[in-house]
Design an enzyme around this catalytic site. Structure first.
Site, PDB file in Angstrom:
ATOM      1  N   CYS A   8     -60.250 -10.777   9.889  1.00 18.24           N
ATOM      2  CA  CYS A   8     -58.907 -10.618  10.380  1.00 18.24           C
ATOM      3  C   CYS A   8     -58.739  -9.887  11.788  1.00 18.24           C
ATOM      4  CB  CYS A   8     -58.541  -9.421   9.579  1.00 18.24           C
ATOM      5  SG  CYS A   8     -58.329 -10.045   7.993  1.00 18.24           S
ATOM      6  N   LYS A  19     -57.741  -4.512   2.316  1.00 16.61           N
ATOM      7  CA  LYS A  19     -58.759  -4.159   3.190  1.00 16.61           C
ATOM      8  C   LYS A  19     -60.193  -4.683   2.311  1.00 16.61           C
ATOM      9  CE  LYS A  19     -58.310   0.173   2.825  1.00 16.61           C
ATOM     10  NZ  LYS A  19     -56.857   0.429   2.380  1.00 16.61           N
TER      11      LYS A  19
END
Length: 444
Positions: free
Chosen positions: A266, A157
């Protein structure tokens, strides 16, 4: 362990730094000579909390090196990690040219056994293409070193990548050879000692797992934004609904915060690539199509609310924008909702003054020469004299502003909150008109 990583972008740098932190000898290879020289000087090209210190510490210890010398990189590593970009093509498919170029490079210089690992996010079947490219290159050289190809997707992340790598939820390994399973286990052993989080599967399942994870999270975001729009229509408060459904352990609270849509490097790319893969396989991915459509619409929601509020139009209006990055703790503005909002406002004739704690330089690069866009040094400077304030990224410093000061500096005391940071009743008592997501409008 001796590790070589091709690609010194986000995934390559975080992976290389963390593997070196565990005592491995890591060489990062990149074709961008300028980037390599900056890294050698200790200049990290991305913003990721804690990464600068980890790179500096391991470079000084000699465990982390940077080079453009591909032959040296191939000679060095038992593990050859491919961590180059897979940008979306015009049709949404992942562009594998850089991945396959690295495979050819490894095949050109390989003289002994190596494990070639696809770390980049790639479509199902990419490992087969990497294996074929390696075999073809080795055959042309009349060389016969053994090699194995492994899928090892990353689940980092942005803003918490160091912690994610050092204490992973899971380490997914796709392999067709038990030998590589044990070698991969040895590589990740320092990070999974408290609990074995290594999940071994076949290569194609591993490749799909990465896309499935990101598509699932994107689906939760779009679903919640759809619910927020319904709540607004029927007079419900989506924040109360969120608490009500999040308390169900089957649902949970993660990724059910309504907002202005997802962005970054992403989710948009991976959802599009999975849709394309489904089409190529002869399947119509109706849910994924809806996820993407809802997200595209949600990125425009603050602009639509402004159009409804300013009935005389947005031309000539000055809009303050808090938050430019797609999420806090990063300077990444790829596919950021703020970019969509800025472009819509400028096209409507408004001016935009933005502020972000770390993404200012990236915004300056993206909107260089763009008339009507400027950057402020702090949040209140951005709001000075503005006809409205829009909040797009939930940075911590935006959560408890001085509302009295804000009301004084704004030309028109109105807030368009794309992250539902404030209590509508409190903002109303303080004399500001407040628009949120899925909570309607509260007049000051």
């Amino acid at each position: 362990m001796r590790v070589t990583i091709f690609g010194s972008g986000y995934v390559g740098l975080v992976t290389g730094a963390c593997l070196a932190e565990a005592g491995n000898h890591v060489i990062c290879v990149d074709v961008d000579a300028g980037k390599i020289e900056r890294l050698k000087r200790g200049e990290v090209p991305i913003h990721e909390p804690g990464l600068d210190e980890v790179i500096k510490r391991n470079a000084e210890a000699g465990r982390l090196e940077f080079t453009t010398d591909a032959a040296r990189g191939v000679e060095h590593g038992l593990f050859q990690l491919i961590a180059v970009g897979t940008p979306p093509g015009e049709d949404g498919s992942a562009d594998l040219r850089y991945v396959l170029a690295v495979a050819r490079t490894i095949g050109t210089h390989l003289n002994r056994y190596a494990i070639v690992i696809t770390k980049s996010t790639v479509p199902v079947g990419t490992a087969d293409k990497v294996r074929e490219e390696l075999a073809r290159t080795l055959t042309a050289r009349e060389a016969k070193p053994e090699f194995d190809v492994v899928s090892n997707p990353e689940f980092l992340k942005e803003g918490a990548a160091i912690a994610d790598f050092m204490k992973p939820d899971r380490v997914v390994v796709g392999t067709d050879n038990p030998r590589t399973t044990e070698l991969m286990r040895a590589l990740y052993e320092p990070f999974i000692r408290n609990h074995d989080r290594l999940i071994v599967m076949d290569i194609r399942s591993s490749e799909l797992t990465k896309y499935a994870a990101n598509a699932m999270l994107a689906t939760k975001i779009s679903f919640m934004n759809e619910l927020a729009n319904i709540a607004e229509k029927v007079g419900a408060d989506i924040e109360k609904v969120r608490v009500g459904i999040g308390s169900d352990p089957r649902i949970g609270y993660s990724f059910i915060y309504p907002g202005t849509g997802y962005g970054g490097s992403c989710f948009p790319k991976d959802v599009q690539a999975l849709i394309r893969s489904a089409h190529e396989a002869g399947h119509e991915p109706q849910i994924l199509d809806a996820v993407e459509a809802v997200n595209a619409r949600q990125k425009e929601i603050l602009f639509r609310k402004m159009q409804q509020h300013f009935t005389q139009g947005l031309k000539g209006r000055a809009i303050a924008l808090w938050g430019l990055a797609f999420k806090p703790q990063t300077d990444d503005m790829r596919e950021a909702p703020a970019v969509t909002l800025i472009n819509l406002l400028l096209a409507a004739g408004a001016t935009v003054r933005g502020y972000d704690p770390v993404a200012g330089a990236e915004a300056q690069r993206l909107f260089a020469g763009q008339k009507g866009f400027s950057l402020a040094k702090n949040a209140y400077e951005a709001a000075q004299g503005a006809d409205a304030l829009a909040i797009v990224t939930e940075w911590q410093e935006f959560r408890s502003p001085d509302f009295d000061r804000l009301r004084e500096v704004l030309k028109t005391p109105v807030i368009f909150d794309g992250r539902n940071l404030y209590d509508p009743a409190m903002v109303q008592r303080l004399g500001l008109t407040y628009y949120a997501i899925g909570r309607g409008r509260v007049a000051g």
